[in-house]
Design an enzyme around this catalytic site. Structure first.
Site, PDB file in Angstrom:
ATOM      1  N   SER A 202      44.946  35.639  30.799  1.00 18.98           N
ATOM      2  CA  SER A 202      46.264  35.015  30.666  1.00 18.98           C
ATOM      3  C   SER A 202      46.928  35.523  29.386  1.00 18.98           C
ATOM      4  CB  SER A 202      46.117  33.488  30.672  1.00 18.98           C
ATOM      5  OG  SER A 202      47.369  32.895  30.830  1.00 18.98           O
ATOM      6  N   ASP A 270      44.370  32.637  57.441  1.00 18.99           N
ATOM      7  CA  ASP A 270      42.966  32.636  57.010  1.00 18.99           C
ATOM      8  C   ASP A 270      42.121  33.623  57.816  1.00 18.99           C
ATOM      9  OD1 ASP A 270      40.426  32.069  56.151  1.00 18.99           O
ATOM     10  OD2 ASP A 270      40.441  29.938  56.635  1.00 18.99           O
ATOM     11  N   ASP A 273      41.514  38.087  57.990  1.00 20.58           N
ATOM     12  CA  ASP A 273      40.491  38.912  57.344  1.00 20.58           C
ATOM     13  C   ASP A 273      39.148  38.820  58.054  1.00 20.58           C
ATOM     14  OD1 ASP A 273      39.366  36.425  56.512  1.00 20.58           O
ATOM     15  OD2 ASP A 273      40.775  36.399  54.836  1.00 20.58           O
ATOM     16  N   ASP A 277      37.306  31.126  56.331  1.00 25.90           N
ATOM     17  CA  ASP A 277      36.560  30.639  55.163  1.00 25.90           C
ATOM     18  C   ASP A 277      37.458  29.955  54.140  1.00 25.90           C
ATOM     19  OD1 ASP A 277      37.970  32.882  54.436  1.00 25.90           O
ATOM     20  OD2 ASP A 277      36.296  33.938  53.519  1.00 25.90           O
ATOM     21  N   ASP A 459      47.333  33.653  42.297  1.00 25.30           N
ATOM     22  CA  ASP A 459      47.730  33.158  40.972  1.00 25.30           C
ATOM     23  C   ASP A 459      49.112  32.514  41.051  1.00 25.30           C
ATOM     24  OD1 ASP A 459      48.447  32.902  38.190  1.00 25.30           O
ATOM     25  OD2 ASP A 459      46.938  34.418  37.740  1.00 25.30           O
ATOM     26  N   HIS A 497      45.127  30.740  38.866  1.00 23.66           N
ATOM     27  CA  HIS A 497      45.103  31.011  37.428  1.00 23.66           C
ATOM     28  C   HIS A 497      43.980  30.177  36.788  1.00 23.66           C
ATOM     29  CE1 HIS A 497      47.059  33.130  34.179  1.00 23.66           C
ATOM     30  NE2 HIS A 497      47.032  32.046  33.430  1.00 23.66           N
TER      31      HIS A 497
HETATM   32 CA   LIG Z   1      39.746  34.189  55.413  1.00 26.69          CA
END
Ligand SMILES: [Ca+2]
Length: 567
Positions: A202, A270, A273, A277, A459, A497
């Site tokens: 940061s 979700d 990919d 999860d 973030d 963050h």
């Molecule tokens: Ca996923």
């Protein structure tokens, strides 16, 4: 006096040399933090010439041997030094620093960065952030950090009224503390460190880029995570966001609705990919589904008011109730979120030709309801807090009040971000003093310095695209091969963050040290999740632009079931 000094120095040198002959790897304790030698450092002063930037000298306020047997000490015997670097002007706070000298020294030094507006001495004791199994001091590093030249908790920007303190915060404290610490390390161990590293996140990440840009000869390796590179930009987008929420009627987005946005992005993205999860790992694919995310969130046209006042009088009770229950996004609320998505574009240039601030993955797995997200209060407090009015606005408001306008009663809601008038030059000057957007790392690269940056794709404080854009600009400037020779960028899905649905724990310091001292460049690493509910699962930490994709086979909690895939 001279003879006395000479004899002590000679004795110290003889002691080191004699021990070195005896056994190569145990000579350091005899040269360094012995009990009697540690305590004799108390009250020592170092002249201003110790430090390459203007200062009024250094005082050692305390030096205490912490024995291996001390409660909670897992670092072995070490000498704990606290000191002050004296300010030039009356009224400017000194820079306070801590330095820890382990008896079992590994010959290296590690400077640690701060967070937020700093104001608290970074002790250098304990584990690395997000690496709970690795304590640099226990691993033999001489560690040090400082408060950047003012006292106050991380949210307070009052020191912005003092010019010397602003320069210290921007960059000077890093060099001053570094020079003082290296002088003390050299004195204590009888030689300078073999390698000097910097690590921070940061604000500390900005500090890491700052030392490479401003003091490239002084560091061999840098870890700079979630770096606030475009410091002025992130403050300005915070102000713009606050204005959208608290000036534009109906612009406030309550946490319940922000959570709906987040849950909806999970529902759509979700699985993109390969793994359900809870982590949106393929962010580019998710961005392409934004219309699908939004279609389920927007209020029906008649309920979007107040753009069409005539329509609002004809709202049927169902739609009105849905809006009242924060079940759908109105146009005004969507406009607020679009500032987060699109970022900020300015008609003028900050330092290093910066013309704005990139956006966030607000519709692609970024949760804005946590402690650093948007606010919980539909009205602006006279002194905004993170919880009531959001982190970005509160920090931006403090910056404007104390650094830019230098008026403690200034109201940021009336500030024109696009046309700042008489404040524009001050913004440009501040972005030069505090920002780390200078793309010139030629000297650092040429002398073999290394850099590792880890940044969350979720973030909510530092735009992930800011960090990617800086990396990509380096590639444009130096070519991919040269950038690959000194930099590693790891973008982490689900990581915010400092919090998130995936909080990576990984030994970046070990990876950096291996790179610097043995020439082993890090490739795919493995990160362990230290987020509470999912603690212990692992994922590959993929080099940008790759992301972890589930292979479809094997334990979804193990990194070995994932590959690093092209987006
Ligand atoms: Ca996923």
């Amino acid at each position: 006096m001279a003879a006395h000094t000479l004899s002590r120095r000679t004795l110290r040198m003889l002691g080191c040399v004699a021990a070195l002959w005896t056994a190569q790897f145990v000579w350091m304790p005899l040269c360094a933090a012995q009990p009697q030698r540690c305590s004799t450092l108390t009250g020592l002063t170092l002249p201003p010439r110790t430090i390459a930037l203007p200062n009024n000298g250094v005082t050692i306020d305390s030096a205490t041997l912490i024995p291996e047997s001390a409660s909670g000490n897992e670092a072995g015997d070490y000498c704990r030094i606290t000191g002050s670097i004296k300010a030039l002007k009356n009224g400017t706070p000194d820079i306070r620093f801590d330095l820890n000298l382990p008896s079992r020294w590994n010959g290296r030094a590690l400077q640690l960065g701060g967070g937020g507006y700093n104001g608290v001495v970074v002790s250098g004791v304990g584990t690395m952030p997000f690496s709970p199994e690795h304590a640099p001091l226990a691993e033999g590093y001489a560690t040090f950090g400082d408060d950047s030249g003012h006292v106050g908790n991380a949210g307070l920007a009052v020191f912005g009224l003092i010019n010397e303190a602003v320069i210290n915060f921007g960059y000077a404290h890093l060099k001053k503390t570094r020079d003082a610490a290296i002088a003390l390390i050299t004195r204590a161990y009888g030689r300078a460190p073999d390698k000097i590293y910097f690590a921070g996140g940061s604000t500390g990440g900005r500090e890491g880029y700052t030392v490479m840009q401003r003091f490239p000869d002084d560091y061999d390796g840098v870890i700079a995570d979630s770096p606030a590179l475009n410091f002025t930009g992130v403050r300005l987008i915070g102000i713009k966001l606050g204005q959208a929420e608290y000036v534009n009627p109906g612009g406030f987005v309550p946490p319940t609705l922000l959570d709906r946005v987040y849950q909806r992005s999970l529902a759509v993205c979700d699985k993109l990919d390969g793994a359900a999860d809870g982590i949106v790992s393929d962010v580019p694919a998710c961005r392409k589904r934004e219309a699908e995310v939004l279609s389920a969130l927007r209020c029906a046209p008649a309920a979007r008011g107040p753009a069409n006042p005539a329509a609002s009088s004809t709202l049927d009770s169902t739609i009105a109730q849905a809006q009242h229950d924060d079940k759908c996004l109105t146009d005004s609320q969507l406009a607020t979120l679009m500032i987060l998505r699109d970022g900020l574009k300015l008609p003028y240039r900050l330092a290093w030709d910066v013309s704005g601030y990139p956006g966030y993955n607000i519709f692609a797995g970024t949760r804005m309801t946590g402690g650093l997200g948007l606010g919980h209060d539909a009205t602006r407090l006279a002194m905004p807090t993170f919880n009531a009015n959001g982190y970005l606005f509160s920090q931006g408001e403090g910056y404007l009040r104390y650094f830019v306008a230098q008026d403690a009663s200034y109201n940021a809601l009336g500030f024109d971000v696009q046309q700042p008038g008489r404040y524009q030059q001050q913004l440009v000057d501040l972005s030069q003093t505090i920002g780390a957007m200078n793309p010139d790392l030629a000297r650092y690269i040429a002398r073999g310095g290394k850099l590792i940056t880890l940044q969350g794709l979720a973030d909510e404080v530092i735009s992930p695209d800011q960090t990617i854009a800086y990396h990509d600009a380096l590639v444009g400037r130096y070519g991919r091969e040269r950038v690959d020779s000194f930099m590693r960028l790891y973008m982490v899905p689900g990581y915010q963050h400092g919090s998130g649905v995936f909080v990576p724990s990984v030994d970046l310091l070990g990876a950096l040290d291996n790179w610097v001292t043995r020439g082993v460049a890090p490739e795919t690493l493995v990160a362990t999740d230290i987020a509470g509910p999912t603690n212990g699962r692992t994922r590959p930490l993929c080099r940008y632009p790759l992301f972890p994709r589930y292979t479809g086979k094997g334990d979804m909690n193990r990194a070995s079931s994932f590959i690093c895939a092209e987006p």
